[in-house]
Design an enzyme around this catalytic site. Structure first.
Site, mmCIF file in Angstrom:
data_model
loop_
_atom_site.group_PDB
_atom_site.id
_atom_site.type_symbol
_atom_site.label_atom_id
_atom_site.label_comp_id
_atom_site.label_asym_id
_atom_site.label_seq_id
_atom_site.Cartn_x
_atom_site.Cartn_y
_atom_site.Cartn_z
ATOM 1 C CG ASP A 50 -12.775 -5.347 -11.730
ATOM 2 O OD1 ASP A 50 -13.636 -5.729 -12.592
ATOM 3 O OD2 ASP A 50 -11.894 -4.339 -12.009
ATOM 4 C CB CYS A 64 14.725 6.583 5.843
ATOM 5 S SG CYS A 64 14.752 6.806 3.958
ATOM 6 C CB CYS A 74 18.454 3.933 2.841
ATOM 7 S SG CYS A 74 18.200 5.865 2.838
ATOM 8 C CG ASP A 87 -8.079 -1.616 -11.681
ATOM 9 O OD1 ASP A 87 -9.011 -1.946 -12.307
ATOM 10 O OD2 ASP A 87 -7.539 -0.551 -11.797
ATOM 11 C CG ASP A 102 -11.562 -3.976 -15.078
ATOM 12 O OD1 ASP A 102 -12.703 -3.626 -15.369
ATOM 13 O OD2 ASP A 102 -10.762 -3.383 -14.446
#
Lengths: 63, 758
Positions: free
Chosen positions: B634, B25, B22, B630, B426
């Site tokens: 893979d 920050c 935001c 993931d 997976d």
């Protein structure tokens, strides 16, 4: 017919100015952070109430 | 350091800070970093979540990373060499679009007065002006299409850009010839090619912006991976080096919780390492001096020193990358729908133009008129609407998916998604959560449980975390005080001395060792004798809590299934899709998972290339496969599959080789993606039908010689607008259905596991 000689260059020039302005803005990265600009506008820099300076980092130098 | 030299006095460095959210920050970061010594400029980019810092290079670099950390932001140096190419395409497309918009707007204004009946002289003047605007504009903005068409022709194939380029060039040529050579005003179509370029560039730009947005979002997830490592220097102290600066022989310091940056051999220390993202093993591996660590695995329990054995280019990660590269170079995933259409579309159109030229020349013997007719045919059939039909729909659908937390990296993936008949999952981290969970919490006595929790609090080991999580789930429990004396012995467990009693929580073999004071002295030498392969061959892994060697509680862990896994698999099956499961994990773990999900076809302990081979076998037997995984292991299979998807928690390579990435921690995303892909497909087909129907209607007009420049311009705009409107319709109509579909889903966002870098 005579009006065209003025009007057409004038209108084309206006268009070209607009195009050039857009290109300039693009080159100056004006469009790189559209989300940030929306938030920056809300930032008042150091325009805070004197009595309640909120230290946002926890250290002494709040602003 | 990975900084860029700006000029003699200044250098610039870009940090990626994913947690910038935001205006607060922005304000905080810019003020604090701006106040550091030597910093000349600091700029936060909220869109890309990056902080650019410029500093005076004649002095020491500012401690930006440290400063960001003190503000509570995790940062890493942003090194993204792949991004520069793509970054140049979009600004060019936008500039080209602006030029085309300017040119088509002005030529349109001039043309309107020509059509509304100006005098011959005025018409000619306006045509000359139009030519002066159109020629440079097309030369600049049309390059996108000319380049692509030329590339395609050189490879002796054809794509949509070939008929587009031929149409544009011939139309401009004829119009210039008529204006400047023949000084005639009857067959001048300057607005048509410019408008064509403008409309098509809209589609092209949207397509690129969509991909850019998705890839920015995907690289925003890269916070899980290290961009470098701490190297211990020959003298003393450590320094941070980016990945590309690490060379074999460097001594890496890997703290508990950090990811391993490059392949290395353990030099000193021993620890547990989580390889779930690299090899798919769900149980952490115990490593000692001399053991190999693979880049991308995560150090869990104790600090390690390791000697790098490969630089980034040669590490395991890069081997995967080269397999992926090889896969991408050698096979095509099928042509895009629009290009498929253009394969027969272009010959038909060009044949029609040639035939009408021959017919008219034969009938009238007027060469110029026949050429004019032939070119009118090309203009009217120029696939303007076809060029918009696909990208418009894909952009709308990609936005909808984006809102649902699914990133589409390539519009073509949506086209392939509707063709699938097999889904390959997976196991670790995809069907399961990738984190072990305590399965027998109910059976453990509260006193023993509390003791275990007290000990587990000092540890980052997944089993300790699982004990804490299970404890938190018990209502009304208060955390016991953290004991000061609990110590963690990497590879074995936790030990705590309370009032002369030795409590141990960890591997059964170690925990039940008899207790005597003298043994404590040479504890570590004893451990080396214990085999580290005690892990039972069952799916469940076990830890025990002992007091002076006597077991007081048993803890059973399992990498449990995601809550929504069963329902997702069942829904996929209900859609007639075959489900397979491939895993690098042990056979027993895979079997129990597959049994629970009623998956018949599963394979365990597969290496990355075996996964690829499996996917290839499926492809050869005529199946279109969707791969969901993931891990780093893979990634090659993700690249090889017809279409692929990865969770946001996946390894970086996994995310990069997948076509779609879902950022919400929910497998239902697979269903959503398939559903929306079907909606997109229907809409694309409608659009292609509209575009082709329009061409079919307009073709006789053109062949008959009734197409004036006005008719051509109107027809072209009308068809483009209809196609765009049809695509945008998905937005309005889709909102209603998507809300009802999404409301049932858990919208939790993946919480990143962040190591302490910097």
């Amino acid at each position: 017919m005579r009006e065209f000689i003025f009007l057409i260059p004038v209108s084309l020039c206006l268009g070209l100015i607009g195009l050039a302005a857009f290109m300039w803005a693009l080159r100056k990265e004006q469009y790189n952070d559209l989300d940030g600009a929306a938030h920056r506008i809300l930032d008042d820099d150091d325009d805070r109430p004197i009595s309640t300076v909120i230290d946002d980092s926890g250290s002494g130098n709040g602003g | 350091m990975a900084s860029k030299v700006l000029d003699k006095h200044h250098r610039e460095i870009v940090f990626s800070v994913p947690d910038i959210k935001c205006g607060g920050c922005i304000n905080r970061i810019e003020k604090r970093i701006g106040a550091l010594d030597n910093v000349t400029k600091v700029r936060v980019n909220l869109t890309s979540k990056q902080v650019t810092v410029k500093w005076n290079s004649q002095q020491d670099p500012p401690a930006v990373s440290h400063c960001l950390r003190s503000l509570g932001y995790i940062s890493q140096i942003s090194v993204d060499p792949l991004d520069t190419d793509r970054d140049q395409v979009i600004p060019y497309l936008i500039r080209a679009l602006a030029v085309a918009a300017f040119a088509s707007g002005n030529i349109m204004l001039l043309s309107v007065s020509v059509w509304s009946g100006a005098e011959q002289q005025t018409k000619h003047l306006f045509h000359v002006l139009s030519a002066l605007i159109a020629l440079p504009a097309v030369a600049y903005s049309g390059q996108v299409f000319f380049h692509s068409a030329w590339r395609s022709l050189r490879h002796r194939s054809t794509n949509m850009d070939v008929p587009i380029s031929i149409g544009i060039l011939l139309t401009l040529g004829l119009s210039c010839y008529d204006t400047f050579v023949r000084q005639s005003t009857d067959a001048v179509y300057f607005e048509a090619p410019v408008m064509l370029v403008f409309f098509l560039l809209i589609g092209r730009t949207l397509d690129h912006l969509m991909r850019k947005k998705a890839s920015t979002a995907v690289s925003g997830l890269a916070k899980l991976q290290p961009s470098g490592a701490w190297i211990s220097r020959v003298g003393n102290g450590v320094e941070y080096r980016t990945l590309s600066e690490i060379v074999p022989g460097d001594k890496l310091k890997i703290a508990a919780g950090e990811y391993v940056a490059v392949d290395c051999l353990v030099d000193s220390g021993s620890s547990d390492v989580d390889c779930s993202l690299v090899t798919g093993e769900s149980v952490p591996r115990n490593v000692h001096v001399g053991d190999k660590l693979l880049a991308g695995s995560r150090n869990l329990t104790a600090g390690l020193y390791a000697i790098a054995t490969a630089d980034v280019k040669d590490s395991y990660l890069s081997q995967m990358m080269s397999i992926i590269q090889n896969i991408e170079n050698t096979r095509s995933k099928g042509r895009r729908l629009a290009d498929k259409v253009s394969v027969w579309y272009a010959p038909v159109v060009h044949l029609a133009a040639v035939l009408s030229f021959i017919a008219w020349y034969y009938l009238t013997d007027d060469l110029h008129h026949s050429v004019t007719i032939a070119i009118a045919v090309l203009i009217i059939t120029c696939p303007c609407a076809l060029g918009l039909a696909v990208p418009m729909v894909q952009v709308v659908i990609a936005r909808r998916l984006f809102e649902a937390g699914i990133l589409v990296k390539d519009g073509a993936a949506l086209e392939r998604l509707v063709q699938i008949d097999t889904v390959v999952f997976d196991k670790t981290g995809t069907l399961t959560t990738g984190k072990p969970q305590l399965v027998n919490a109910e059976a453990i006595e509260p006193v023993a449980f509390e003791m275990a929790v007290a000990m587990a609090r000092v540890s980052q080991h997944p089993y300790s975390q699982a004990i804490l999580t299970a404890f938190q789930d018990r209502a009304g429990t208060v955390f016991p005080e953290e004991p000061e004396t609990a110590i963690e012995l990497a590879g074995y467990g936790l030990q705590l001395m309370v009032a002369g009693c030795r409590y141990r929580l960890g591997r059964p073999v170690w925990a039940v060792e008899p207790f005597s004071e003298s043994l404590q002295q040479n504890e570590s030498s004893n451990h080396a004798n214990i085999s580290s392969t005690v892990e039972a061959q069952t799916a469940l892994s076990e830890s025990v809590l002992t007091c002076n060697g006597e077991v007081i509680a048993e803890f059973l862990f399992e990498d449990s299934l995601r809550d929504e896994a069963v329902s997702t698999i069942n829904s996929l099956r209900a859609q007639g899709l075959h489900i397979h499961c491939l895993s690098g994990d042990s056979a027993s773990a895979v079997k129990s998972c597959a049994t629970e999900l009623a998956i018949d076809q599963f394979n365990a302990e597969l290496l990355p290339d075996e996964k690829v081979a499996y996917v290839d076998t499926l492809a050869r037997s005529g199946h279109k496969t969707m791969m969901i995984g993931d891990g780093l292991n893979d990634a090659p299979a993700l690249a090889a599959a017809h279409v692929s998807m990865a969770p946001g928690s996946a390894s970086e390579v996994g995310r990069n080789s997948a076509d779609l990435v879902f950022t919400r921690n929910n497998l239902q995303a697979v269903l959503q993606a398939i559903t929306l892909a079907h909606i997109a497909n229907r809409s694309i087909k409608q659009n292609l039908c509209i575009a082709l129907a329009y061409n079919a209607l307009a073709l006789p007009l053109a062949i008959g010689g009734w197409v004036t420049p006005l008719v051509a311009a109107l027809a072209m705009s009308a068809s483009s607008i209809v196609v765009m409107a049809n695509a945008l319709r998905l937005n309005a109509w889709g909102c209603l259905t998507s809300h009802s579909k999404l409301s049932g889903l858990n919208n939790s966002v993946v919480t990143p596991k962040v190591g302490q870098y910097a």
